[in-house]
Design a protein around this motif. Structure first.
Motif, mmCIF file in Angstrom:
data_model
loop_
_atom_site.group_PDB
_atom_site.id
_atom_site.type_symbol
_atom_site.label_atom_id
_atom_site.label_comp_id
_atom_site.label_asym_id
_atom_site.label_seq_id
_atom_site.Cartn_x
_atom_site.Cartn_y
_atom_site.Cartn_z
ATOM 1 N N GLY A 151 12.496 24.494 40.470
ATOM 2 C CA GLY A 151 13.590 24.662 41.410
ATOM 3 C C GLY A 151 14.938 25.033 40.839
ATOM 4 N N LEU A 152 15.054 25.227 39.527
ATOM 5 C CA LEU A 152 16.364 25.539 38.955
ATOM 6 C C LEU A 152 16.698 27.009 39.159
ATOM 7 C CD1 LEU A 152 18.743 24.343 37.371
ATOM 8 C CD2 LEU A 152 17.637 25.148 35.278
ATOM 9 N N ARG A 153 17.817 27.267 39.829
ATOM 10 C CA ARG A 153 18.247 28.634 40.115
ATOM 11 C C ARG A 153 19.681 28.835 39.648
ATOM 12 N NH1 ARG A 153 17.585 30.005 46.146
ATOM 13 N NH2 ARG A 153 17.895 27.769 46.480
ATOM 14 N N PRO A 154 19.888 29.475 38.485
ATOM 15 C CA PRO A 154 21.241 29.726 38.000
ATOM 16 C C PRO A 154 21.912 30.851 38.771
ATOM 17 C CG PRO A 154 19.653 30.665 36.488
ATOM 18 C CD PRO A 154 18.856 29.919 37.531
ATOM 19 N N LEU A 155 23.239 30.770 38.856
ATOM 20 C CA LEU A 155 24.057 31.782 39.513
ATOM 21 C C LEU A 155 25.082 32.269 38.496
ATOM 22 C CD1 LEU A 155 24.666 29.789 42.824
ATOM 23 C CD2 LEU A 155 23.156 31.765 42.571
ATOM 24 N N PRO A 156 24.802 33.363 37.788
ATOM 25 C CA PRO A 156 25.739 33.848 36.766
ATOM 26 C C PRO A 156 27.128 34.119 37.347
ATOM 27 C CG PRO A 156 23.623 34.932 36.552
ATOM 28 C CD PRO A 156 23.570 34.159 37.848
ATOM 29 N N VAL A 157 28.142 33.802 36.540
ATOM 30 C CA VAL A 157 29.539 33.988 36.936
ATOM 31 C C VAL A 157 30.209 34.917 35.924
ATOM 32 C CG1 VAL A 157 31.750 32.859 37.345
ATOM 33 C CG2 VAL A 157 29.626 31.689 37.975
ATOM 34 N N ASP A 158 30.803 35.990 36.412
ATOM 35 C CA ASP A 158 31.486 36.951 35.541
ATOM 36 C C ASP A 158 32.585 37.649 36.352
ATOM 37 O OD1 ASP A 158 31.905 38.299 33.149
ATOM 38 O OD2 ASP A 158 30.564 39.949 33.686
ATOM 39 N N PRO A 159 33.854 37.564 35.936
ATOM 40 C CA PRO A 159 34.337 37.000 34.688
ATOM 41 C C PRO A 159 34.192 35.484 34.634
ATOM 42 C CG PRO A 159 36.183 37.552 36.105
ATOM 43 C CD PRO A 159 34.963 38.090 36.769
ATOM 44 N N ILE A 160 34.261 34.984 33.414
ATOM 45 C CA ILE A 160 34.070 33.566 33.168
ATOM 46 C C ILE A 160 35.368 32.799 33.391
ATOM 47 C CG2 ILE A 160 33.479 31.896 31.367
ATOM 48 C CD1 ILE A 160 31.797 34.326 30.161
ATOM 49 N N HIS A 161 36.479 33.404 32.991
ATOM 50 C CA HIS A 161 37.780 32.735 33.072
ATOM 51 C C HIS A 161 38.822 33.773 33.436
ATOM 52 C CE1 HIS A 161 40.470 29.338 31.668
ATOM 53 N NE2 HIS A 161 41.329 30.311 31.852
ATOM 54 N N VAL A 162 39.767 33.382 34.287
ATOM 55 C CA VAL A 162 40.905 34.240 34.623
ATOM 56 C C VAL A 162 42.183 33.445 34.410
ATOM 57 C CG1 VAL A 162 42.114 35.469 36.451
ATOM 58 C CG2 VAL A 162 39.639 35.699 36.242
ATOM 59 N N GLN A 163 43.122 34.034 33.694
ATOM 60 C CA GLN A 163 44.425 33.417 33.460
ATOM 61 C C GLN A 163 45.442 34.068 34.390
ATOM 62 O OE1 GLN A 163 44.600 30.924 31.423
ATOM 63 N NE2 GLN A 163 46.802 30.519 31.239
ATOM 64 N N LEU A 164 46.087 33.251 35.225
ATOM 65 C CA LEU A 164 47.041 33.742 36.202
ATOM 66 C C LEU A 164 48.461 33.634 35.674
ATOM 67 C CD1 LEU A 164 45.642 32.006 39.440
ATOM 68 C CD2 LEU A 164 44.989 34.225 38.452
ATOM 69 N N GLY A 165 49.290 34.602 36.052
ATOM 70 C CA GLY A 165 50.705 34.574 35.725
ATOM 71 C C GLY A 165 51.537 34.223 36.950
ATOM 72 N N PRO A 166 52.769 33.788 36.767
ATOM 73 C CA PRO A 166 53.605 33.358 37.892
ATOM 74 C C PRO A 166 54.008 34.494 38.822
ATOM 75 C CG PRO A 166 54.879 33.398 35.866
ATOM 76 C CD PRO A 166 53.458 33.634 35.476
ATOM 77 N N ASP A 167 53.926 35.731 38.362
ATOM 78 C CA ASP A 167 54.361 36.872 39.178
ATOM 79 C C ASP A 167 53.201 37.595 39.854
ATOM 80 O OD1 ASP A 167 57.016 36.394 38.379
ATOM 81 O OD2 ASP A 167 56.693 37.535 36.524
ATOM 82 N N GLY A 168 52.018 36.991 39.841
ATOM 83 C CA GLY A 168 50.861 37.630 40.460
ATOM 84 C C GLY A 168 49.963 38.348 39.476
ATOM 85 N N ASP A 169 50.402 38.471 38.220
ATOM 86 C CA ASP A 169 49.597 39.163 37.221
ATOM 87 C C ASP A 169 48.480 38.252 36.717
ATOM 88 O OD1 ASP A 169 51.540 37.513 36.199
ATOM 89 O OD2 ASP A 169 51.912 38.702 34.391
ATOM 90 N N SER A 170 47.504 38.828 36.006
ATOM 91 C CA SER A 170 46.379 38.045 35.493
ATOM 92 C C SER A 170 45.631 38.859 34.452
ATOM 93 C CB SER A 170 45.423 37.644 36.621
ATOM 94 O OG SER A 170 44.778 38.781 37.169
ATOM 95 N N ILE A 171 44.843 38.154 33.649
ATOM 96 C CA ILE A 171 43.846 38.795 32.792
ATOM 97 C C ILE A 171 42.526 38.063 32.991
ATOM 98 C CG2 ILE A 171 45.449 39.656 31.060
ATOM 99 C CD1 ILE A 171 44.555 37.295 29.263
ATOM 100 N N ALA A 172 41.434 38.799 32.870
ATOM 101 C CA ALA A 172 40.100 38.238 33.070
ATOM 102 C C ALA A 172 39.312 38.299 31.771
ATOM 103 C CB ALA A 172 39.367 39.002 34.171
ATOM 104 N N VAL A 173 38.612 37.220 31.456
ATOM 105 C CA VAL A 173 37.720 37.160 30.301
ATOM 106 C C VAL A 173 36.300 37.353 30.812
ATOM 107 C CG1 VAL A 173 36.892 35.780 28.366
ATOM 108 C CG2 VAL A 173 39.285 35.611 29.088
ATOM 109 N N TYR A 174 35.746 38.518 30.517
ATOM 110 C CA TYR A 174 34.406 38.887 30.977
ATOM 111 C C TYR A 174 33.366 38.569 29.907
ATOM 112 C CZ TYR A 174 36.567 41.632 34.746
ATOM 113 O OH TYR A 174 37.274 42.029 35.849
#
Length: 582
Positions: free
Chosen positions: A93-116
Motif C-alpha cells: 500500500g505504500l504510494r510515494p508522491l514525488p515533490v519537485d521543486p523540493i524547496h523554495v526560498q521566498l523573498g519579502p518583495d515577492g521574489d523567490s528561487i526554487a531548488v529542483y
C-alpha cells in the motif's frame, strides 16, 4: 495483547528477537528479520505503531485533518536505502508522491528561487536573481556531488566494515577529481555562516542554504558539512510525500511484517531489560509483565535511553558507562517546535506566484523566507537560552497540496517547523508558548494570504511535548546531537557504533545509530543484517547456533523457495525461513 495479522490476538509468548520501538526503523528491522525466518515481536509504548513517522488527527477542533506528528517527508535517502523495493512495500500500500521543486526560498518583495531535483533547473532559477550566485551554486554543487560518491555507499554500509565494492568504486571516483580536494576539506572544517559568506551574495541563495541544513551554532568551526544535504537531494533527484502522510510508511511496513510472520504489540512500554548474568534475555514491561527473547533484544528507541535507563546499572564497564552517559542530546542547546494548523479552505501565495510567472504552485514544496542573518542570530540567541525573535523556520509546507487525502475536500493542512528552539530557555516554554506560537503564525501570514482567516484550530508541539510523545530526551528528533564526530562508528558513542552492543544479547538501532535519523530506514535494515550476518558467520552473535541449526534442518528445495535479503555487498543473499522456533 499482540497482533497476529488476522485481527485476532495470539496468546502471549516470547520471540526469537524482541524489537523495542515500533517506529519505521523498528518495523524495518522486523521485516528483514521476519523475512529471514526469525520469529519477531515488535513492542511499541504508544497506542499506535509509527513513532515519529505517525500520521494522526491531533487537532481537536478538526478530527478529519491528519498530520505527520514528527516527520516531514522522505528524501532520496529513503529511496537509496533500497528498502521499498527489497520489501516490496508497494504491494503493502505504500504510494510515494514525488515533490519537485523540493524547496523554495521566498523573498519579502515577492521574489523567490526554487531548488529542483535537477541542478540545472536550480541554476537557471538562481540566475534570474544573481548570475554570480548561479555560477557559485554550480561550482559548489559539483563539489557536493563528488562527495556523494562516498557518502551514499557509506550510508548503505556497515559503519565499522564499510569497504564494500561500491565504496571502493566511490573512492576511485573521488580520487579522479583532485580539484575538489581542497573545497571538500574546506566544507568539513568551516563555520556554516562563513562558508556561505565566502561563496554567495544574494539573500535568497544565502537564506536557502541556511534553512536547508543547519544543526549547530552556525559560527562554530566544522558546522558547514550539513550542506551535503544539498548534494544528496541533487544526486538522488528525489523527494516525496506519501498518500496518507508519512504514516503510510510504518503502515506498509507493518503489513509486510505480518505477511512474513512477525508480530507487534502496542501499549507495551518497556521498563527494564531482564538479565541472566551479563546477558540481556528479555524485557520487563511497565506493570511487571516479562517477555523473553530466545536470541536477542534490539532497541530502536533513543540509545541513551537504552543504555542508561533500560539497561540495569552495573552491567556496562565503567568506561563504557561514562560514554553512554555522555551521549549528547542537548549539547547543541536546540530542540524543535512543530506548529500544526487545520484550515477550512485552500491557502494561496498569490504575490509570489505572480512574480514567478511560470505557473509553479508554491503550495507543494517546502518553503522558508528567513535570511542567513536571521538564522545565525537565532542560533546565537538560543545558545544564550533566549527565544529568537523572529523564530527562524526550517520549513513550512501545505501537505494537502500534494496529498488531498489528509483533509476533507476543499480544505488544507498546514504546518511549520523550527529547529532553533532553546532547550533551557530563561522564559520557560509553558510561559512563552502562546507568544512564540502566535509570532510564528503572524510571520507565516505575511506570506500565505489567507492563513488566519481559514484557521479551524492549531496544535503546537515544543521540546517538552516531543520528549513526552516520542520518549526523546530534550525533544531531540535526531536522537543524538548531529555533531560531526557522532556519525559512523562513533554514533551514538565509541564502542556502541556497530549495532551489536558490548552487552551480549543486545543490539542497537534507530535514529541514534548509523547512518542518520529522519525518514531513512537504513538503521533498521543494517542492524537486522548485522544480526543475521553475525548468526551466519558464528561471529559471537546469540543467534549463531540457532541459525546454524536452521540451515542444517532445511532441504535444498526449501532453500530455493526462500530467497531473502541479508548482509552481502549488494544486500541480497539466501537464508532459509525458519519454522517454529526451537
Amino acid at each position: 495483547m499482540e497482533s497476529n495479522g488476522n485481527g485476532a490476538h495470539a496468546a502471549e509468548r516470547g520471540a526469537d528477537v524482541i524489537i523495542v520501538g515500533g517506529g519505521h526503523n523498528g518495523l524495518t528491522a522486523g521485516c528483514y528479520l521476519a523475512k529471514a525466518g526469525v520469529d519477531v515481536l515488535v513492542l511499541e509504548r504508544s497506542p499506535k505503531l509509527g513513532g515519529m513517522t505517525s500520521t494522526n488527527p491531533i487537532v481537536p477542533e478538526a478530527p478529519d485533518h491528519v498530520f505527520n506528528e514528527g516527520a516531514i517527508h522522505a528524501t532520496g535517502i529513503w529511496r537509496e536505502s533500497r528498502i521499498p523495493e527489497e520489501l516490496e512495500l508497494a504491494k503493502f500500500g505504500l504510494r510515494p508522491l514525488p515533490v519537485d521543486p523540493i524547496h523554495v526560498q521566498l523573498g519579502p518583495d515577492g521574489d523567490s528561487i526554487a531548488v529542483y531535483a535537477d541542478v540545472r533547473r536550480t541554476i537557471e532559477d538562481i540566475r534570474r536573481v544573481s548570475p554570480h550566485d548561479a555560477r557559485a551554486w554550480e561550482e559548489v554543487s559539483g563539489m557536493l556531488d563528488s562527495m556523494m560518491d562516498l557518502v551514499l555507499p557509506y550510508m548503505r554500509a556497515h559503519p565499522t566494515r564499510p569497504l564494500t565494492g561500491e565504496m571502493l568504486r566511490g573512492l576511485a571516483k573521488v580520487a579522479s577529481k583532485p580539484r575538489y580536494f581542497e573545497p571538500l576539506a574546506r566544507i568539513g572544517v568551516a563555520p556554516h555562516t562563513e562558508y556561505i559568506d565566502e561563496n554567495f551574495k544574494h539573500p535568497l541563495t544565502r537564506g536557502v542554504l541556511a534553512a536547508m541544513a543547519a544543526f549547530l551554532r552556525m559560527n562554530l568551526d566544522a558546522t558547514a558539512w550539513p550542506l551535503m544535504y544539498l548534494g544528496l537531494i541533487q544526486r538522488t533527484k528525489w523527494s516525496a510525500m506519501f498518500v496518507g502522510g508519512t504514516g503510510a510508511v510504518p503502515d506498509s511496513l507493518h503489513k509486510c511484517l505480518l505477511h512474513h510472520g512477525g508480530r507487534t504489540r502496542v501499549n507495551a512500554e518497556v521498563e527494564e531489560f531482564i538479565m541472566r548474568g551479563n546477558r540481556v534475555v528479555g524485557v520487563r514491561l511497565l506493570g511487571g509483565e516479562e517477555v523473553f527473547a530466545r536470541e536477542a533484544v534490539m532497541t530502536t528507541c533513543n540509545p541513551k535511553v537504552t543504555l542508561t535507563r533500560l539497561l540495569p546499572a552495573g552491567v556496562l564497564p565503567d568506561k563504557l558507562q561514562i560514554r553512554a552517559d555522555g551521549i549528547p542530546t542537548a549539547l547543541a542547546k536546540a530542540t524543535s517546535l512543530k506548529l500544526n494548523m487545520a484550515l477550512s479552505g485552500k491557502l494561496t501565495l498569490k504575490r509570489h506566484e505572480a512574480w514567478r510567472g511560470d505557473g509553479l504552485d508554491l503550495r507543494h514544496p517546502l518553503i522558508d523566507w528567513h535570511t542567513l542573518e536571521q538564522h545565525t542570530e537565532g542560533w546565537e540567541a538560543l545558545t544564550a537560552n533566549d527565544w529568537p525573535d523572529p523564530l527562524p523556520l526550517g520549513c513550512v509546507t501545505v501537505p494537502t497540496a500534494t496529498d488531498p487525502t489528509q483533509a476533507p475536500p476543499g480544505m488544507d493542512t498546514f504546518w511549520a517547523w523550527s529547529g532553533l528552539v532553546p532547550i533551557f530557555p530563561r522564559e520557560p516554554w509553558d510561559d512563552a508558548r502562546d507568544r512564540v506560537v502566535q509570532g510564528v503564525v503572524d510571520d507565516c501570514a505575511d506570506y500565505f494570504d489567507n492563513l488566519k482567516e481559514l484557521e479551524i484550530g492549531r496544535l503546537a508541539l515544543g521540546g517538552p511535548e516531543i520528549e513526552e510523545r516520542f520518549n526523546a530526551p530534550h525533544g531531540n528528533v535526531y536522537h543524538v546531537d548531529p555533531l560531526l564526530f557522532r556519525f559512523g562508528p562513533l554514533r551514538p558513542a565509541m564502542g556502541f557504533g556497530s549495532y551489536k552492543s558490548p552487552v551480549p544479547g543486545l543490539y542497537l538501532s534507530g535514529a541514534g545509530t548509523h547512518p542518520t535519523g529522519g525518514l531513512c530506514g537504513l538503521p533498521g535494515k543494517l542492524a537486522a543484517q548485522a544480526l543475521l550476518r553475525d548468526g551466519r558467520s558464528g561471529g559471537g552473535s546469540p543467534v549463531r547456533g540457532w541459525v546454524r541449526g536452521k540451515l542444517q534442518a532445511r532441504t535444498p528445495s526449501t532453500l530455493s523457495r526462500q530467497a531473502v535479503y541479508s548482509a552481502t555487498e549488494d544486500g541480497v543473499s539466501d537464508l532459509p525461513r525458519s519454522g517454529t522456533p526451537a
